[in-house]
Motif scaffolding. Structure first.
Motif, mmCIF file in Angstrom:
data_model
loop_
_atom_site.group_PDB
_atom_site.id
_atom_site.type_symbol
_atom_site.label_atom_id
_atom_site.label_comp_id
_atom_site.label_asym_id
_atom_site.label_seq_id
_atom_site.Cartn_x
_atom_site.Cartn_y
_atom_site.Cartn_z
ATOM 1 N N ARG A 22 25.405 -1.850 17.234
ATOM 2 C CA ARG A 22 26.190 -1.233 18.307
ATOM 3 C C ARG A 22 25.633 -1.630 19.675
ATOM 4 O O ARG A 22 26.384 -1.807 20.644
ATOM 5 N N SER A 23 24.320 -1.799 19.730
ATOM 6 C CA SER A 23 23.706 -2.239 20.975
ATOM 7 C C SER A 23 24.162 -3.655 21.331
ATOM 8 O O SER A 23 24.460 -3.949 22.499
ATOM 9 N N CYS A 24 24.233 -4.519 20.322
ATOM 10 C CA CYS A 24 24.697 -5.901 20.543
ATOM 11 C C CYS A 24 26.158 -5.913 20.999
ATOM 12 O O CYS A 24 26.532 -6.673 21.902
ATOM 13 N N GLU A 26 27.711 -3.600 22.580
ATOM 14 C CA GLU A 26 27.764 -3.077 23.945
ATOM 15 C C GLU A 26 27.361 -4.140 24.959
ATOM 16 O O GLU A 26 27.970 -4.277 26.021
ATOM 17 N N GLN A 27 26.336 -4.918 24.605
ATOM 18 C CA GLN A 27 25.885 -5.987 25.499
ATOM 19 C C GLN A 27 26.966 -7.063 25.665
ATOM 20 O O GLN A 27 27.105 -7.655 26.733
ATOM 21 N N GLU A 28 27.728 -7.314 24.591
ATOM 22 C CA GLU A 28 28.778 -8.331 24.626
ATOM 23 C C GLU A 28 30.112 -7.767 25.127
ATOM 24 O O GLU A 28 31.131 -8.475 25.113
ATOM 25 N N ASP A 29 30.107 -6.488 25.534
ATOM 26 C CA ASP A 29 31.321 -5.822 26.010
ATOM 27 C C ASP A 29 32.420 -5.823 24.937
ATOM 28 O O ASP A 29 33.599 -6.024 25.230
ATOM 29 N N LEU A 30 32.012 -5.596 23.687
ATOM 30 C CA LEU A 30 32.950 -5.579 22.564
ATOM 31 C C LEU A 30 33.034 -4.218 21.882
ATOM 32 O O LEU A 30 33.735 -4.059 20.879
ATOM 33 N N LEU A 31 32.323 -3.240 22.438
ATOM 34 C CA LEU A 31 32.263 -1.931 21.784
ATOM 35 C C LEU A 31 33.637 -1.246 21.784
ATOM 36 O O LEU A 31 34.024 -0.624 20.790
ATOM 37 N N ARG A 32 34.378 -1.399 22.868
ATOM 38 C CA ARG A 32 35.706 -0.789 22.923
ATOM 39 C C ARG A 32 36.640 -1.410 21.887
ATOM 40 O O ARG A 32 37.421 -0.709 21.241
ATOM 41 N N CYS A 33 36.551 -2.711 21.747
ATOM 42 C CA CYS A 33 37.363 -3.410 20.736
ATOM 43 C C CYS A 33 37.035 -2.901 19.340
ATOM 44 O O CYS A 33 37.929 -2.657 18.521
#
Length: 288
Positions: A22-24, A26-33
């Motif tokens: 989940r941290s990765c 978030e860093q890649e701005d993919l958490l919302r997806c």
């Protein structure tokens, strides 16, 4: 290791991966997806797997004997065409080879018959020995100068079709399906109940680089399109009769329940369509 300990160990490993992954994201701005698209899709795919697809292999089974007859005819015709060279060389023995084997077909076409390899068909064999491809495009080019490549190409296409009809799909229909009642329209236009089975495959959400959902066991995304096949009738004495064409429609075996419908869609030229949508470029919009 037993099944239960194995499953527990996998679950424990996945649990430990939640925080770092989940941290990765978030860093890649993919958490919302992940939270709004991928995760809500999981129960949908699970429900689809559980429901399965109504399937009735009897729809196309009548065509199987005729297809087999055509395949047998093509095999004998290929043997005859390949034997011509042997006969000219003074060898009267019947010649046969495996039409599905790349090396055997390569030997017959390029070494026995000396057919000119099309440009770009050269490939390497083991040990660095020069070889040539026998893929579809090569056989199509060679068929304009000799009948044998065309015979081999048709044999491969029909053999693959037969394998799907006799093995790949019915195997899952027999072992991984449940009975369901389906209402279909017969030739007289009457809506009648039909007993058929369901095929239940596995939808794969994370195996495609493009993000599209794939399917396995069986892969229903590779079911062949309807096609016409030329067959020849035979007399009781074995003599060939007139040629006729039959339509083989494997996709017709997938039917719907009640008033539902099956929708076939493809995202052809997806990148081009996205560019046209976001840019509003008139040339791009006019090309899709």
């Amino acid at each position: 290791i037993g099944t239960i300990p194995y499953a527990c160990r996998n679950a424990a490993c996945l649990f430990d991966l939640v925080v770092p992954l989940r941290s990765c994201l978030e860093q890649e701005d993919l958490l919302r997806c992940y939270d709004e698209i991928e995760t809500p899709l999981v129960p949908v795919l699970a429900e689809m797997e559980g429901a399965g697809v109504p399937f009735n292999s009897a729809i196309y089974k009548e065509a199987i004997p005729q297809l087999k007859q055509r395949v047998d005819y093509l095999v004998q015709k290929a043997y005859e065409k390949a034997s011509v060279v042997k006969t000219l060389q003074g060898d009267p023995k019947p010649f046969s080879f495996d039409l599905s084997s790349h090396s055997a077909v390569q030997h017959v076409l390029f070494e026995m018959h000396k057919l000119p390899p099309p440009p770009g068909s050269e490939s390497s064999r083991r040990g660095g020995v020069r070889g040539f491809s026998t893929r579809k495009e090569v056989l199509e080019q060679l068929s304009s100068i000799h009948p044998l490549p065309g015979i081999i190409l048709e044999y491969r296409q029909l053999s693959k079709l037969l394998n799907t009809m006799e093995g790949n799909l019915p195997e899952y229909e027999r072992w991984t399906t449940t009975q369901s009642q389906v209402r279909v329209t017969n030739a007289e236009g009457e809506v009648v109940p039909v007993k058929m089975t369901r095929i239940k495959g596995t939808f794969l959400q994370t195996t495609s680089e493009t993000g599209r959902v794939q399917m396995d066991e069986p892969n229903l995304q590779c079911v062949p399109n309807p096609r016409e096949v030329k067959v020849k009738s035979q007399s009781q004495e074995g003599a060939e009769g007139r040629s006729a064409r039959i339509e083989v429609n494997v996709r017709g075996a997938f039917q719907t329940l009640n008033e539902n419908a099956i929708l076939s869609a493809d995202y052809a030229q997806l990148e081009l369509r996205l560019m046209a949508h976001f840019s509003k470029d008139p040339v791009l919009l006019g090309s899709i």
